[in-house]
Design a protein around this motif. Structure first.
Motif, PDB file in Angstrom:
ATOM      1  N   HIS A   1       0.772  -1.309  -0.180  1.00  0.00           N
ATOM      2  CA  HIS A   1      -0.066  -0.080  -0.058  1.00  0.00           C
ATOM      3  C   HIS A   1       0.951   1.197   0.015  1.00  0.00           C
ATOM      4  N   GLU A   2       2.053   1.107   0.212  1.00  0.00           N
ATOM      5  CA  GLU A   2       3.109   2.376   0.361  1.00  0.00           C
ATOM      6  C   GLU A   2       4.051   2.333  -1.025  1.00  0.00           C
ATOM      7  N   ILE A   3       3.765   1.577  -1.838  1.00  0.00           N
ATOM      8  CA  ILE A   3       4.588   1.611  -3.013  1.00  0.00           C
ATOM      9  C   ILE A   3       3.710   2.232  -4.063  1.00  0.00           C
ATOM     10  N   PRO A   4       4.257   3.313  -4.535  1.00  0.00           N
ATOM     11  CA  PRO A   4       3.740   3.919  -5.410  1.00  0.00           C
ATOM     12  C   PRO A   4       3.439   3.407  -6.899  1.00  0.00           C
ATOM     13  N   ASN A   5       2.484   3.953  -7.660  1.00  0.00           N
ATOM     14  CA  ASN A   5       2.329   3.429  -8.832  1.00  0.00           C
ATOM     15  C   ASN A   5       3.024   4.834  -9.916  1.00  0.00           C
ATOM     16  N   TYR A   6       4.460   4.500 -10.101  1.00  0.00           N
ATOM     17  CA  TYR A   6       5.017   5.540 -10.735  1.00  0.00           C
ATOM     18  C   TYR A   6       4.429   5.854 -12.331  1.00  0.00           C
ATOM     19  N   GLY A   7       4.007   4.868 -12.783  1.00  0.00           N
ATOM     20  CA  GLY A   7       3.136   5.176 -14.106  1.00  0.00           C
ATOM     21  C   GLY A   7       1.993   6.121 -14.142  1.00  0.00           C
ATOM     22  N   GLU A   8       1.174   5.873 -12.817  1.00  0.00           N
ATOM     23  CA  GLU A   8      -0.238   6.742 -12.932  1.00  0.00           C
ATOM     24  C   GLU A   8       0.384   8.111 -12.500  1.00  0.00           C
ATOM     25  N   ARG A   9       1.492   8.352 -11.590  1.00  0.00           N
ATOM     26  CA  ARG A   9       1.875   9.748 -11.236  1.00  0.00           C
ATOM     27  C   ARG A   9       2.496  10.398 -12.405  1.00  0.00           C
ATOM     28  N   HIS A  10       3.238   9.678 -13.180  1.00  0.00           N
ATOM     29  CA  HIS A  10       3.979  10.322 -14.437  1.00  0.00           C
ATOM     30  C   HIS A  10       2.785  10.744 -15.187  1.00  0.00           C
ATOM     31  N   ARG A  11       1.713   9.945 -15.442  1.00  0.00           N
ATOM     32  CA  ARG A  11       0.577  10.423 -16.101  1.00  0.00           C
ATOM     33  C   ARG A  11       0.002  11.484 -15.753  1.00  0.00           C
ATOM     34  N   ASN A  12      -0.142  11.912 -14.571  1.00  0.00           N
ATOM     35  CA  ASN A  12      -0.767  12.783 -13.915  1.00  0.00           C
ATOM     36  C   ASN A  12       0.161  13.990 -13.538  1.00  0.00           C
ATOM     37  N   GLY A  13       1.262  13.958 -14.198  1.00  0.00           N
ATOM     38  CA  GLY A  13       2.112  15.216 -14.305  1.00  0.00           C
ATOM     39  C   GLY A  13       2.759  15.086 -12.654  1.00  0.00           C
ATOM     40  N   GLU A  14       2.953  14.142 -12.066  1.00  0.00           N
ATOM     41  CA  GLU A  14       3.295  14.409 -10.442  1.00  0.00           C
ATOM     42  C   GLU A  14       4.793  13.847 -10.582  1.00  0.00           C
ATOM     43  N   ALA A  15       5.476  14.366  -9.376  1.00  0.00           N
ATOM     44  CA  ALA A  15       6.729  13.989  -9.585  1.00  0.00           C
ATOM     45  C   ALA A  15       7.212  12.395  -9.120  1.00  0.00           C
ATOM     46  N   ILE A  16       8.078  11.743  -9.677  1.00  0.00           N
ATOM     47  CA  ILE A  16       8.245  10.570  -9.306  1.00  0.00           C
ATOM     48  C   ILE A  16       9.651  10.190  -8.677  1.00  0.00           C
ATOM     49  N   SER A  17      10.376  11.365  -8.539  1.00  0.00           N
ATOM     50  CA  SER A  17      11.792  11.023  -8.117  1.00  0.00           C
ATOM     51  C   SER A  17      11.813  11.247  -6.624  1.00  0.00           C
TER      52      SER A  17
END
Length: 350
Positions: free
Chosen positions: A271-287
């Motif tokens: 539950h704490e592991i982010p979905n980086y693909g979803e974040r990237h598509r929404n313009g959120e920082a993934i780093s």
């Protein structure tokens, strides 16, 4: 020259404060003096010793105290605000001992300045800042939960990166238990933040996952290194887990144990592991670089790297309050708010 000018001006101001109280403001009767002592005022440009007479209160004005000191009332603190400011700024950027040396070299203090003195003054300043925050509150939105969905959504979200750094403990008894964690964060200004259609302001904030990602990386590194000591599988077996179940040796058992532990860790923390693909598509920082750089800038450079000092959790917390105020360039505004009318003196000292 600055020290001489300051001595001349403050001596004249102190005498003016005494002269203003020579006679009672209500009946005009002359006040009687009981004694005279000296008070010490520490400034950036020398240490002043001012005569402070003690006067008797007039019978026409009821008062709880029989005597009072005009200069002590005019100078409730014995350290000038500009000296407190620079002690805090130097201590935030370098060690207490180095701060004492630099201040003595940069200003005509007129006395030795010790690291302990600076530490005590900085902790008092940080405690004053912390007391202004009041009690810890779970939420600053005093609204019924059922009304949250009807609240207007802000134009831009506030992005906060959180991470922790380890600090040497003063209660160290061994290398293992000689550390404690200090948590710091960095907020991105709204003008630089990017909007996200899937994260409205009323939803649950997304947690920081820097720590989880770090532990996953470390476990994968250990697993990768463990595979180097395993014997090559047979031609008809390509799965290391199957190989470990078929006449395993000690190294294969250790690898199987680590692999099972890794799977358990993933299951418990998914539950704490982010979905980086979803974040990237929404313009959120993934780093996580922002959070890691903040730990290095705020904590490590002052308390860990090339620093031999040991800290208590309270002492580290108070110094970090000052360091963040200095890095954010907010400390001067705090002093100007605490000492109205001292803006010019603080600017000259800066």
């Amino acid at each position: 020259m600055l020290s001489g000018l300051q001595h001349h001006l403050l001596t004249a101001q102190a005498q003016a404060a005494v002269d203003a109280e020579q006679n009672c403001a209500h009946c005009g009767r002359a006040r009687a003096r009981k004694d005279t002592r000296q008070i010490v005022l520490r400034t950036l440009f020398g240490t002043l010793r001012l005569d402070s007479p003690r006067m008797k209160t007039c019978p026409c004005t009821p008062s709880e105290a029989a005597t009072f000191r005009p200069i002590a009332a005019a100078l409730p603190e014995r350290t000038a605000p500009e000296l407190l400011l620079w002690e805090a700024k130097y201590a935030a950027l370098t060690s207490y001992g180095t701060a004492a040396t630099l201040l003595a070299e940069a200003f005509p203090l007129g006395r030795p300045l010790h690291a302990t003195t600076i530490r005590q003054q900085v902790e008092r300043t940080a405690t004053r800042l912390e007391n202004e925050l009041g009690d810890v509150r779970f939420s600053f939105i005093d609204t019924c939960p059922r009304d949250l969905e009807t609240m207007p959504r802000p134009n831009l979200p506030l992005v906060v990166a959180l991470d922790g750094g380890h600090v040497h403990s003063s209660n160290q008894t061994s290398r293992r238990d000689g550390w404690f964690e200090a948590v710091t964060g960095r907020s991105t200004p709204p003008v630089a933040a990017r909007t996200s259609a899937t994260c409205p302001a009323t939803s649950t904030p997304r947690p920081s996952t820097t720590s989880t990602g770090f532990h996953i990386t470390m476990r994968l590194t250990v697993l990768r290194q463990s595979t180097r000591s395993l014997r090559p599988p047979a031609a008809d077996v390509e799965d290391y887990e199957l190989l470990c179940a078929n006449e395993p040796d000690d190294k294969q058992r250790a690898f199987h144990t680590r692999l099972a532990e890794f799977r358990t860790y993933i299951d418990r923390n998914q539950h704490e592991i982010p979905n980086y693909g979803e974040r990237h598509r929404n313009g959120e920082a993934i780093s996580s670089a922002t959070a890691e750089a903040t730990v290095n800038h705020v904590i490590s450079r002052r308390m860990v790297k090339k620093q031999q000092m040991r800290w208590t959790p309270r002492g580290a917390h108070l110094l970090l309050q000052i360091r963040t105020r200095v890095l954010n360039r907010d400390l001067e505004a705090d002093f100007a708010r605490w000492y109205p009318g001292s803006d010019q003196a603080l600017s000259l000292a800066a």
